[in-house]
Design an enzyme around this catalytic site. Structure first.
Site, short mmCIF file in Angstrom:
data_model
loop_
_atom_site.label_atom_id
_atom_site.label_comp_id
_atom_site.label_asym_id
_atom_site.label_seq_id
_atom_site.Cartn_x
_atom_site.Cartn_y
_atom_site.Cartn_z
N ASP A 121 1.30 -1.23 -0.16
CA ASP A 121 0.21 0.01 0.10
C ASP A 121 0.91 1.38 -0.11
O ASP A 121 1.76 1.15 0.64
CB ASP A 121 -1.23 -0.33 1.13
CG ASP A 121 -2.30 1.09 0.99
OD1 ASP A 121 -2.10 1.58 0.02
OD2 ASP A 121 -3.04 0.99 2.16
N GLY A 122 0.14 1.97 -0.76
CA GLY A 122 0.77 3.99 -0.04
C GLY A 122 1.87 4.34 -1.98
O GLY A 122 2.09 5.57 -1.30
N GLY A 182 -0.18 5.55 -4.07
CA GLY A 182 -0.50 6.77 -4.14
C GLY A 182 -0.44 7.60 -3.62
O GLY A 182 0.01 9.13 -4.44
N TRP A 187 2.91 7.92 -2.21
CA TRP A 187 4.20 8.53 -2.88
C TRP A 187 4.75 9.46 -3.69
O TRP A 187 5.29 9.87 -3.93
CB TRP A 187 4.92 6.92 -3.22
CG TRP A 187 6.30 6.74 -3.24
CD1 TRP A 187 7.23 6.76 -2.62
CD2 TRP A 187 6.41 7.43 -4.53
NE1 TRP A 187 8.51 6.89 -3.07
CE2 TRP A 187 8.25 7.15 -4.32
CE3 TRP A 187 6.03 7.82 -5.77
CZ2 TRP A 187 9.10 7.36 -5.60
CZ3 TRP A 187 6.52 7.48 -6.99
CH2 TRP A 187 8.56 7.23 -6.83
N ASN A 240 -10.45 -3.16 -6.41
CA ASN A 240 -9.59 -2.35 -7.30
C ASN A 240 -10.36 -2.06 -8.51
O ASN A 240 -9.38 -0.32 -9.69
CB ASN A 240 -8.39 -2.53 -7.37
CG ASN A 240 -7.47 -2.46 -5.72
OD1 ASN A 240 -6.15 -3.44 -6.02
ND2 ASN A 240 -7.63 -1.91 -5.42
N TRP A 241 -11.10 -2.61 -8.67
CA TRP A 241 -11.88 -2.25 -10.38
C TRP A 241 -13.08 -0.63 -10.23
O TRP A 241 -12.98 -0.24 -10.80
CB TRP A 241 -13.17 -3.53 -10.48
CG TRP A 241 -12.42 -4.68 -11.30
CD1 TRP A 241 -13.02 -5.92 -10.43
CD2 TRP A 241 -11.10 -4.98 -11.66
NE1 TRP A 241 -11.77 -6.91 -10.71
CE2 TRP A 241 -11.38 -6.42 -12.33
CE3 TRP A 241 -11.01 -4.47 -12.98
CZ2 TRP A 241 -10.95 -7.39 -12.70
CZ3 TRP A 241 -10.41 -5.28 -13.92
CH2 TRP A 241 -10.12 -6.61 -13.56
C1 FPP Z 1 -1.83 -0.08 -3.36
O1 FPP Z 1 -1.90 1.36 -3.84
C2 FPP Z 1 -1.42 -0.64 -4.15
C3 FPP Z 1 -2.26 -1.39 -5.15
C4 FPP Z 1 -3.66 -1.40 -5.48
C5 FPP Z 1 -2.18 -2.45 -6.23
C6 FPP Z 1 -0.31 -2.74 -6.03
C7 FPP Z 1 0.45 -2.70 -7.55
C8 FPP Z 1 1.42 -2.50 -7.52
C9 FPP Z 1 2.73 -2.85 -6.57
C10 FPP Z 1 2.39 -2.39 -9.05
C11 FPP Z 1 1.64 -2.93 -10.35
C12 FPP Z 1 2.30 -4.63 -9.21
C13 FPP Z 1 2.93 -5.47 -10.42
C14 FPP Z 1 2.55 -6.79 -9.64
C15 FPP Z 1 3.43 -5.25 -11.44
P1 FPP Z 1 -2.78 2.47 -3.32
O2 FPP Z 1 -2.67 2.92 -4.60
O3 FPP Z 1 -3.70 2.07 -2.76
O4 FPP Z 1 -2.02 3.75 -2.46
P2 FPP Z 1 -2.83 5.23 -1.53
O5 FPP Z 1 -3.11 4.36 -0.88
O6 FPP Z 1 -1.82 5.72 -1.24
O7 FPP Z 1 -3.40 5.48 -2.93
#
Ligand code: FPP
Length: 235
Positions: free
Chosen positions: A14-15, A17, A19, A62-63
């Protein structure tokens, strides 16, 4: 009972976004850096002799994100599968996936199946991608399959116990995670491996996933070895 051997680590990455936001960058740039962190953690797991690594790459929820982000994540996944095959082969690591995989875009599904097939004989470690994965969906899917077997007369409902139920989950051959790491500070499970995490040790770090590196991984592992696993019993 006290079992300390660390063979399976599961991670909520997580994180990405936050970042990106802190750097004034688009969300997808965070995911791209997140994919780099995935590469690092696969290597680190191999170095530390971790046999199974399960990564929550895309949840059933996530969709709901906007189309651009979902498409971007699927593209990243495709790219990752294309470039990672060689690395997995070199390291003798197999790829598996859990989730409602057939609902993924066809291109992603095909690429995934190809890497899974080509790495199936590798024995030093297993990387498991949770894709279109939901813990409740997994339990529902298991219940459906199990009830079909009951209906077909293959199983007597009185013989259903936890061990039997587990065999209907997505990856029954993989032992439950010993340690679950969540990055970026949130204290929740977010529908991840609800059945399998029952007795896992939990480790949460404030570090955002794209920044997750060797020091963080090693801290989580050290912390695990300092825990006292009792599985509800006494020492
Ligand atoms: C959470 O970050 C992460 C995800 C929803 C998906 C995980 C994806 C990856 C690590 C990248 C691609 C993966 C592969 C296997 C190539 P967030 O967007 O929810 O972060 P936030 O909570 O800070 O917004």
């Amino acid at each position: 009972m006290s079992e300390k051997k660390l063979q399976h680590i599961a991670i909520i990455m997580d994180g990405n976004g936050r970042w990106a936001k802190e750097r004034g960058l688009p969300h997808l740039k965070g995911h791209r850096e997140g994919a780099e962190a995935v590469r690092r953690v696969v290597e680190m797991s191999k170095e530390y002799g971790i046999k199974y690594l399960t990564l929550y790459a895309f949840s059933t929820e996530n969709w709901k994100r906007d189309k651009e982000e979902v498409d971007g994540l699927m593209d990243l996944l495709l790219e990752f599968l294309g470039t990672q095959l060689e690395v997995l082969q070199k390291n003798n690591v197999s790829l598996k996936a859990i989730g409602r995989l057939k609902e993924l875009p066809e291109e992603v599904y095909e690429a995934l199946m190809q890497v899974i097939e080509e790495t199936a004989e590798n024995t030093d470690g297993t990387l498991v991608f949770a894709l279109n994965y939901g813990g409740r969906a997994e339990i529902v899917d298991a219940a459906r399959k199990l009830s079909e077997d009951v209906k077909a007369g293959k199983i007597d409902s009185k013989s259903i116990d936890e061990a039997m139920f587990s065999r209907y989950l997505y990856a029954p051959e993989i032992p439950d995670p010993d340690l679950m790491i969540r990055t970026s500070g949130e204290l929740r499970l977010s529908n991840f491996l609800l059945w399998e995490l029952s007795y896992s040790e939990l480790y949460v770090t404030d570090v955002y996933w794209p920044d997750f590196g060797k020091e963080d991984f090693s801290k989580a592992i050290d912390c695990y070895y300092r825990r006292d696993r009792r599985y509800g019993g006494r020492k």
